[in-house]
Design an enzyme around this catalytic site. Structure first.
Site, PDB file in Angstrom:
ATOM      1  N   THR A 116       1.133  -1.244   0.014  1.00  0.00           N
ATOM      2  CA  THR A 116       0.079  -0.123   0.175  1.00  0.00           C
ATOM      3  C   THR A 116       0.725   1.286   0.473  1.00  0.00           C
ATOM      4  O   THR A 116       1.673   1.394   0.436  1.00  0.00           O
ATOM      5  CB  THR A 116      -0.657   0.264   0.968  1.00  0.00           C
ATOM      6  N   ASP A 117       0.429   2.206  -0.375  1.00  0.00           N
ATOM      7  CA  ASP A 117       1.199   3.574  -0.291  1.00  0.00           C
ATOM      8  C   ASP A 117       1.221   3.902   1.220  1.00  0.00           C
ATOM      9  O   ASP A 117       1.390   5.304   0.498  1.00  0.00           O
ATOM     10  CB  ASP A 117       0.278   4.282  -1.641  1.00  0.00           C
ATOM     11  N   GLU A 118       0.347   3.576   1.970  1.00  0.00           N
ATOM     12  CA  GLU A 118       0.527   4.418   3.339  1.00  0.00           C
ATOM     13  C   GLU A 118       1.547   4.358   4.225  1.00  0.00           C
ATOM     14  O   GLU A 118       1.938   4.882   4.160  1.00  0.00           O
ATOM     15  CB  GLU A 118      -0.522   3.603   4.590  1.00  0.00           C
ATOM     16  N   TYR A 143      -1.694  -0.469  10.894  1.00  0.00           N
ATOM     17  CA  TYR A 143      -1.479  -1.403   9.753  1.00  0.00           C
ATOM     18  C   TYR A 143      -1.217  -1.014   8.906  1.00  0.00           C
ATOM     19  O   TYR A 143      -0.410  -1.589   8.242  1.00  0.00           O
ATOM     20  CB  TYR A 143      -3.395  -0.859   9.101  1.00  0.00           C
ATOM     21  N   LYS A 147       2.368  -2.895   6.913  1.00  0.00           N
ATOM     22  CA  LYS A 147       2.935  -3.725   5.159  1.00  0.00           C
ATOM     23  C   LYS A 147       3.841  -3.014   5.017  1.00  0.00           C
ATOM     24  O   LYS A 147       4.549  -3.494   4.438  1.00  0.00           O
ATOM     25  CB  LYS A 147       1.897  -2.511   5.398  1.00  0.00           C
ATOM     26  N   ASP A 265     -12.848  12.391  14.436  1.00  0.00           N
ATOM     27  CA  ASP A 265     -11.477  11.677  13.570  1.00  0.00           C
ATOM     28  C   ASP A 265     -11.203  10.227  14.032  1.00  0.00           C
ATOM     29  O   ASP A 265     -10.566   9.570  15.274  1.00  0.00           O
ATOM     30  CB  ASP A 265     -10.134  13.427  13.959  1.00  0.00           C
TER      31      ASP A 265
HETATM   32  P1  NAD Z   1      -9.793  -7.489   2.575  1.00  0.00           P
HETATM   33  O1  NAD Z   1      -9.338  -6.933   3.826  1.00  0.00           O
HETATM   34  O2  NAD Z   1     -11.105  -7.298   1.237  1.00  0.00           O
HETATM   35  O3  NAD Z   1      -9.177  -8.794   2.165  1.00  0.00           O
HETATM   36  C1  NAD Z   1      -7.927  -9.592   2.903  1.00  0.00           C
HETATM   37  C2  NAD Z   1      -8.063 -11.535   2.573  1.00  0.00           C
HETATM   38  O4  NAD Z   1      -7.082 -11.541   3.024  1.00  0.00           O
HETATM   39  C3  NAD Z   1      -9.379 -11.416   2.711  1.00  0.00           C
HETATM   40  O5  NAD Z   1     -10.218 -12.759   2.134  1.00  0.00           O
HETATM   41  C4  NAD Z   1      -9.293 -12.534   4.631  1.00  0.00           C
HETATM   42  O6  NAD Z   1      -9.753 -13.939   4.619  1.00  0.00           O
HETATM   43  C5  NAD Z   1      -7.457 -12.471   4.133  1.00  0.00           C
HETATM   44  N1  NAD Z   1      -6.602 -13.056   5.567  1.00  0.00           N
HETATM   45  C6  NAD Z   1      -6.537 -12.606   6.169  1.00  0.00           C
HETATM   46  N2  NAD Z   1      -5.575 -13.101   7.290  1.00  0.00           N
HETATM   47  C7  NAD Z   1      -5.841 -14.055   6.693  1.00  0.00           C
HETATM   48  C8  NAD Z   1      -3.990 -15.359   6.791  1.00  0.00           C
HETATM   49  N3  NAD Z   1      -3.991 -14.713   7.961  1.00  0.00           N
HETATM   50  N4  NAD Z   1      -4.354 -16.502   5.968  1.00  0.00           N
HETATM   51  C9  NAD Z   1      -4.582 -16.553   4.987  1.00  0.00           C
HETATM   52  N5  NAD Z   1      -5.601 -14.943   4.543  1.00  0.00           N
HETATM   53  C10 NAD Z   1      -5.647 -13.995   5.376  1.00  0.00           C
HETATM   54  O7  NAD Z   1      -8.209  -6.390   1.912  1.00  0.00           O
HETATM   55  P2  NAD Z   1      -7.945  -5.476   0.602  1.00  0.00           P
HETATM   56  O8  NAD Z   1      -8.687  -4.648   0.329  1.00  0.00           O
HETATM   57  O9  NAD Z   1      -8.488  -6.810  -0.308  1.00  0.00           O
HETATM   58  O10 NAD Z   1      -6.507  -6.233   0.492  1.00  0.00           O
HETATM   59  C11 NAD Z   1      -6.013  -6.717  -0.139  1.00  0.00           C
HETATM   60  C12 NAD Z   1      -4.644  -6.702  -0.380  1.00  0.00           C
HETATM   61  O11 NAD Z   1      -4.171  -5.297  -0.805  1.00  0.00           O
HETATM   62  C13 NAD Z   1      -3.899  -6.482   1.142  1.00  0.00           C
HETATM   63  O12 NAD Z   1      -2.550  -6.692   0.963  1.00  0.00           O
HETATM   64  C14 NAD Z   1      -3.895  -4.613   1.185  1.00  0.00           C
HETATM   65  O13 NAD Z   1      -2.819  -4.034   2.129  1.00  0.00           O
HETATM   66  C15 NAD Z   1      -3.931  -4.730  -0.197  1.00  0.00           C
HETATM   67  N6  NAD Z   1      -3.703  -2.952  -0.710  1.00  0.00           N
HETATM   68  C16 NAD Z   1      -5.043  -2.178  -0.066  1.00  0.00           C
HETATM   69  C17 NAD Z   1      -5.091  -1.110  -0.882  1.00  0.00           C
HETATM   70  C18 NAD Z   1      -7.568  -1.074  -0.744  1.00  0.00           C
HETATM   71  O14 NAD Z   1      -7.395   0.073  -1.070  1.00  0.00           O
HETATM   72  N7  NAD Z   1      -7.965  -1.921  -0.203  1.00  0.00           N
HETATM   73  C19 NAD Z   1      -4.589  -0.467  -1.554  1.00  0.00           C
HETATM   74  C20 NAD Z   1      -3.786  -1.478  -1.518  1.00  0.00           C
HETATM   75  C21 NAD Z   1      -3.219  -2.583  -1.489  1.00  0.00           C
HETATM   76  O1  TDX Z   2     -17.063   6.437   7.900  1.00  0.00           O
HETATM   77  C1  TDX Z   2     -15.333   7.086   7.630  1.00  0.00           C
HETATM   78  N1  TDX Z   2     -14.906   8.012   7.612  1.00  0.00           N
HETATM   79  C2  TDX Z   2     -14.839   8.510   7.233  1.00  0.00           C
HETATM   80  O2  TDX Z   2     -14.038   9.082   7.214  1.00  0.00           O
HETATM   81  C3  TDX Z   2     -14.214   6.167   6.693  1.00  0.00           C
HETATM   82  C4  TDX Z   2     -14.952   4.379   7.224  1.00  0.00           C
HETATM   83  C5  TDX Z   2     -13.219   5.963   6.723  1.00  0.00           C
HETATM   84  N2  TDX Z   2     -13.477   7.500   6.477  1.00  0.00           N
HETATM   85  C6  TDX Z   2     -11.671   8.051   6.016  1.00  0.00           C
HETATM   86  C7  TDX Z   2     -10.658   8.216   6.539  1.00  0.00           C
HETATM   87  C8  TDX Z   2      -9.578   8.422   4.941  1.00  0.00           C
HETATM   88  O3  TDX Z   2      -9.120   9.294   4.877  1.00  0.00           O
HETATM   89  O4  TDX Z   2     -12.300   8.246   4.142  1.00  0.00           O
HETATM   90  C9  TDX Z   2     -10.804   7.944   3.817  1.00  0.00           C
HETATM   91  C10 TDX Z   2     -10.630   6.291   3.404  1.00  0.00           C
HETATM   92  O5  TDX Z   2     -10.414   5.146   4.315  1.00  0.00           O
HETATM   93  P1  TDX Z   2     -10.254   3.744   4.888  1.00  0.00           P
HETATM   94  O6  TDX Z   2     -11.969   3.163   3.649  1.00  0.00           O
HETATM   95  O7  TDX Z   2     -10.672   3.125   5.639  1.00  0.00           O
HETATM   96  O8  TDX Z   2      -8.995   3.770   3.663  1.00  0.00           O
HETATM   97  P2  TDX Z   2      -7.955   4.251   4.502  1.00  0.00           P
HETATM   98  O9  TDX Z   2      -7.505   4.365   5.936  1.00  0.00           O
HETATM   99  O10 TDX Z   2      -7.362   5.438   3.885  1.00  0.00           O
HETATM  100  O11 TDX Z   2      -6.487   3.071   3.537  1.00  0.00           O
HETATM  101  C11 TDX Z   2      -7.391   2.218   2.467  1.00  0.00           C
HETATM  102  O12 TDX Z   2      -6.340   2.262   1.525  1.00  0.00           O
HETATM  103  C12 TDX Z   2      -5.281   2.231   1.787  1.00  0.00           C
HETATM  104  C13 TDX Z   2      -7.659   0.561   3.198  1.00  0.00           C
HETATM  105  O13 TDX Z   2      -8.227   0.381   3.812  1.00  0.00           O
HETATM  106  C14 TDX Z   2      -5.622   0.259   3.285  1.00  0.00           C
HETATM  107  O14 TDX Z   2      -5.675  -1.546   3.049  1.00  0.00           O
HETATM  108  C15 TDX Z   2      -5.232   0.155   1.770  1.00  0.00           C
HETATM  109  O15 TDX Z   2      -4.242  -0.348   1.875  1.00  0.00           O
END
Ligand code: NAD
Ligand code: TDX
Length: 327
Positions: A116-118, A143, A147, A265
């Site tokens: 992730t970019d975080e 988190y 990562k 927040d």
């Molecule tokens: P998600 O939470 O929707 O899915 C995670 C999956 O991993 C689930 O199916 C869960 O069952 C599985 N999992 C968790 N712990 C496990 C374990 N110990 N063993 C096996 N499986 C396990 O997450 P997502 O949003 O789809 O993110 C997927 C990947 O992409 C992550 O590595 C996350 O850091 C990265 N990522 C997410 C975002 C985003 O915006 N959501 C952005 C950049 C990178």
């Molecule tokens: O109810 C809400 N209100 C709100 O203002 C929630 C749930 C979030 N927020 C804000 C927090 C963030 O500024 O919205 C933005 C997005 O929040 P999230 O969906 O929780 O995402 P973020 O914390 O940015 O992280 C996501 O992007 C990077 C993914 O969850 C991560 O897995 C990924 O690595």
């Protein structure tokens, strides 16, 4: 691959089935965040699901031994949860990635690590710079720190043991199958329920939105064409602040654009993420295809309206947990 029953991982499974001939084994623990339904209807001769934990070497080792490559998506992924209880983030994101690294080292297999970019921390709102592959790591939450640590482990295994790995760091994804704990699906399902969207703090925080389908095409490109040992940033020039996103959701759902509330927040809330993805584009020729955010959001809203059976059972518990924190 790992984490293929999650939001982005399941998108990647569908992408592989549609665009390649690969046969895929999904290793997924099926945590609260997983959706087995997201893998429904896929051909059995192309996709197999193994339910198991990436932090258990006896599960991971034989699977890695019998495959050509590992694409590693599995993670605990929600910042707010990591503030409530960091322990599963340490186990899955750090011990889990370590377990996979040991298996790919032992069996000399190709690894792509999805991150992730975080890991870079945050930018000021008026900073002209965006994150690049050279930006120093500065994670804010449990988190993002877990990562960041997993990325460092991958690079150390490349340098010290010659593991054949690449890393990608992507910005915020949106699209179908995202858990309703996350920002966009939480607000869409709130509006469906007649509840006002909830913005953390001022709502000026900026995220760089990319459609999950574009993330999948980028990961496949890096898996097939990326240079071993390299990191690629994935982004689609989608910077928007949270206020803009909520107003757009309300507009698209026929509500007044000011019908939202500001709530407590997030602790340590990152202000702005922004990705410079020039390396991926110029070196590997990747381009995003879903850059019309309003159209993508409208499709996503329609998807949540049509898939209430999937998210409804989780809605009350998710909202009760947020309400306890004043969110
Ligand atoms: P998600 O939470 O929707 O899915 C995670 C999956 O991993 C689930 O199916 C869960 O069952 C599985 N999992 C968790 N712990 C496990 C374990 N110990 N063993 C096996 N499986 C396990 O997450 P997502 O949003 O789809 O993110 C997927 C990947 O992409 C992550 O590595 C996350 O850091 C990265 N990522 C997410 C975002 C985003 O915006 N959501 C952005 C950049 C990178
Ligand atoms: O109810 C809400 N209100 C709100 O203002 C929630 C749930 C979030 N927020 C804000 C927090 C963030 O500024 O919205 C933005 C997005 O929040 P999230 O969906 O929780 O995402 P973020 O914390 O940015 O992280 C996501 O992007 C990077 C993914 O969850 C991560 O897995 C990924 O690595």
């Amino acid at each position: 691959m790992t984490g293929g029953a999650g939001f982005i991982g399941s998108n990647f499974v569908h992408h592989l089935v549609a665009h390649t001939d690969y046969v895929v084994t999904v290793l997924d623990k099926l945590t609260y965040a997983a959706s087995r339904e997201a893998l429904d209807g896929l051909p059995e001769n192309r996709v197999q699901l193994v339910v198991g934990d990436i932090a258990e070497a006896d599960v991971v080792d034989p699977l890695v031994a019998s495959h050509d490559a590992v694409v590693h998506y599995a993670a605990e992924s929600h910042n707010d949860n990591s503030l409530d209880d960091p322990s599963p983030f340490i186990r899955t994101n750090l011990v889990g990635t370590f377990t996979i690294l040991e298996a790919v080292r032992k069996h000399d297999k190709r690894l792509h690590h999805v991150s992730t970019d975080e890991v870079y921390g945050d930018l000021e709102l008026d900073d002209p710079k965006r994150f690049t592959e050279d930006t120093p790591y500065n994670p804010s939450s449990p988190y993002s720190a877990s990562k960041a640590g997993s990325d460092h482990l991958v690079r150390a295994w490349v340098r010290s043991f010659g593991v054949r790995a690449t890393v990608s760091n992507c910005s915020n994804n949106y699209g179908p199958w995202q858990h309703i704990e996350k920002f966009i699906p939480r607000q869409i399902t709130n509006v469906i329920d007649g509840v006002r969207p909830k913005l953390y703090g001022s709502g000026e925080n900026v995220r760089d939105w990319i459609h999950a389908e574009d993330h999948s095409s980028a990961v496949l490109t890096i898996l097939e064409k990326g240079r071993i040992g390299e990191t690629y940033l994935i982004g689609a020039d989608g910077e928007k602040n949270n206020l803009e996103v909520v107003r757009l959701i309300l507009k698209l759902m026929g509500q007044p654009e000011d019908a939202f509330d500001h709530v407590t927040d997030r602790a340590g809330h990152d202000l702005r993420y922004a990705i410079e993805s020039g390396k991926l584009r110029s070196e590997l020729g990747w381009r995003p295809r879903f850059q019309d955010f309003e159209a993508g959001l409208a499709d996503t809203i329609a998807w949540y309206q049509q898939h209430e059976d999937w998210w409804r059972p989780h809605k009350d518990a998710v909202e009760a947990a947020y309400a306890q924190k004043g969110q």
